[in-house]
Design an enzyme around this catalytic site. Structure first.
Site, PDB file in Angstrom:
ATOM      1  N   SER A 101      -8.441 -36.653  11.702  1.00  0.00           N
ATOM      2  CA  SER A 101      -8.240 -35.533  12.630  1.00  0.00           C
ATOM      3  C   SER A 101      -9.406 -35.407  13.588  1.00  0.00           C
ATOM      4  O   SER A 101      -9.306 -34.729  14.602  1.00  0.00           O
ATOM      5  CB  SER A 101      -8.162 -34.220  11.849  1.00  0.00           C
ATOM      6  OG  SER A 101      -7.211 -34.305  10.841  1.00  0.00           O
TER       7      SER A 101
ATOM      8  N   HIS B 102      -2.436 -40.083  14.653  1.00  0.00           N
ATOM      9  CA  HIS B 102      -2.688 -38.767  14.071  1.00  0.00           C
ATOM     10  C   HIS B 102      -1.386 -37.970  13.968  1.00  0.00           C
ATOM     11  O   HIS B 102      -0.885 -37.436  14.955  1.00  0.00           O
ATOM     12  CB  HIS B 102      -3.722 -38.010  14.920  1.00  0.00           C
ATOM     13  CG  HIS B 102      -4.119 -36.699  14.347  1.00  0.00           C
ATOM     14  ND1 HIS B 102      -4.258 -35.556  15.093  1.00  0.00           N
ATOM     15  CD2 HIS B 102      -4.387 -36.335  13.067  1.00  0.00           C
ATOM     16  CE1 HIS B 102      -4.603 -34.565  14.303  1.00  0.00           C
ATOM     17  NE2 HIS B 102      -4.692 -35.008  13.077  1.00  0.00           N
TER      18      HIS B 102
ATOM     19  N   GLU C 266      -0.548 -38.090  17.834  1.00  0.00           N
ATOM     20  CA  GLU C 266      -1.553 -38.440  18.847  1.00  0.00           C
ATOM     21  C   GLU C 266      -1.943 -39.899  18.601  1.00  0.00           C
ATOM     22  O   GLU C 266      -2.340 -40.248  17.479  1.00  0.00           O
ATOM     23  CB  GLU C 266      -2.791 -37.540  18.709  1.00  0.00           C
ATOM     24  CG  GLU C 266      -2.528 -36.102  19.132  1.00  0.00           C
ATOM     25  CD  GLU C 266      -3.736 -35.178  18.931  1.00  0.00           C
ATOM     26  OE1 GLU C 266      -3.931 -34.269  19.739  1.00  0.00           O
ATOM     27  OE2 GLU C 266      -4.491 -35.370  17.942  1.00  0.00           O
TER      28      GLU C 266
ATOM     29  N   ASN D  76      -6.476 -30.561  17.890  1.00  0.00           N
ATOM     30  CA  ASN D  76      -7.480 -29.885  17.060  1.00  0.00           C
ATOM     31  C   ASN D  76      -8.655 -29.364  17.871  1.00  0.00           C
ATOM     32  O   ASN D  76      -9.312 -28.398  17.485  1.00  0.00           O
ATOM     33  CB  ASN D  76      -7.973 -30.807  15.940  1.00  0.00           C
ATOM     34  CG  ASN D  76      -6.986 -30.834  14.783  1.00  0.00           C
ATOM     35  OD1 ASN D  76      -6.284 -29.843  14.550  1.00  0.00           O
ATOM     36  ND2 ASN D  76      -6.896 -31.938  14.098  1.00  0.00           N
TER      37      ASN D  76
END
Ligand code: NAD
Length: 283
Positions: A119, A140, A152, A190
């Site tokens: 992450s 991701h 991602e 994130n």
């Protein structure tokens, strides 16, 4: 290269979900765990989720059986010698992931793609450890991977165009929607989400509002499916700390610094949904 065999390392929240998604879309999947109990728990979770889909009439018994027949659990990395793609989903710890990339680089066939579900950690460092940086990439997934379609796709300076193209095609084949982003802690989602969750925690910490009211405000006022504190519980409060430590180290901005309330909860073993208690309690 045609991807047929997928390896997944780690059968926790993300690894089990990723393994399920890949098996459901026709890939032969081997998932490894160093902890046999966690492997059994992860496979049991997959079985339970698939059985529920059959009960609800969303999955035929035949597809259920075929998905499970494509899935296999292992205690070591040896079986990954056959894999065309290996996705690591172990805990968010850079030295561990670098070690793993080095081991995978030695075990896997030269053309195999090595991917990380990290992450926040440096893909470039993992790629360098693998000995095949042109075949290393970030994929991701979002939590829960069986429900959220976003992936991602993260490239380092060394990731080859061919690897990116193959992974984009792979993501299409498992019905994921992709966004492309360069290697940088937190990537797109994130980087936005972590400061948002931390502000929510700081509000609760300072007594401005309760966790329930902060979440209710965001659900009803912003039309979010989950409030920020329930999202933190879903991600795992320990994982939140790992992610934000990496982001704080890189960006040096206070908004990425884990609030003390988060660290206190983790010290008490309250990790969110996976331990039954975080900001909220779970059965
Ligand atoms: N939790 C989330 O919402 C979320 C979302 C997207 C990405 N991620 C990322 O996915 C990764 C995994 O997170 P998670 O939430 O599934 O964590 P988790 O703690 O649920 O699972 C991690 C698993 O890895 C296993 N493991 C550790 N070392 C191993 C090794 N050497 N070989 C095999 N297995 C090993 C552990 O036993 C554990 O079961 C992390 O990089 C995290 O940042 C998490």
């Amino acid at each position: 290269m045609t991807i047929r065999d997928v390896g997944v390392v780690g059968c926790g929240i993300m690894g089990a979900g990723i393994a399920q998604v890949c098996a459901a879309h026709g890939y032969r999947v081997r998932v490894s765990e160093e902890d046999p109990e966690r492997l059994a728990r992860g496979i049991a979770t997959i079985r339970r989720r698939l059985a529920r889909e059959v009960e609800r009439g969303r999955l035929s018994r035949e597809r259920h059986d075929r998905t499970l027949s494509r899935l296999d659990g292992a205690a070591t990395l040896d079986g990954f010698a056959r894999s065309d793609l290996v996705i690591e989903a172990v805990v968010e710890d850079l030295p561990l992931k670098k070690r793993l990339f080095e081991q995978l680089g030695a075990v896997c066939k030269p053309e195999a793609i090595l991917a990380s579900n990290t992450s926040s950690l440096s893909l470039s460092e993992m790629a360098a450890s693998s000995g095949r940086p042109e075949r290393a990439i970030g994929i991701h997934f979002f939590n829960p991977p069986t429900v959220l379609p976003l992936v991602e796709v993260i490239s380092s300076e060394s990731t080859s165009t061919e690897t990116i193209d193959e992974i984009m095609a792979f993501c299409d084949s498992i019905d994921r929607l992709t966004v492309r982003v360069k290697d940088s802690p937190g990537f797109i989602v994130n980087r936005l989400l972590v400061p948002f969750i931390f502000d929510a925690i700081r509000m609760v910490e300072s007594g401005i509002a309760t966790a329930a009211d902060v979440d209710q405000g965001c659900k009803v006022g912003l039309n979010h499916a989950l409030g920020p504190l329930a999202t933190a519980d879903l991600i795992g409060l320990d994982t939140m700390i790992h992610i934000s430590d990496a982001m704080f180290e890189e960006y040096g901005e206070a908004r990425f610094k884990a609030p003390s309330m988060l660290r206190r909860l983790v010290s008490l073993g309250h990790l969110g949904r996976k331990s039954g208690r975080g900001f909220f309690e779970y059965d």
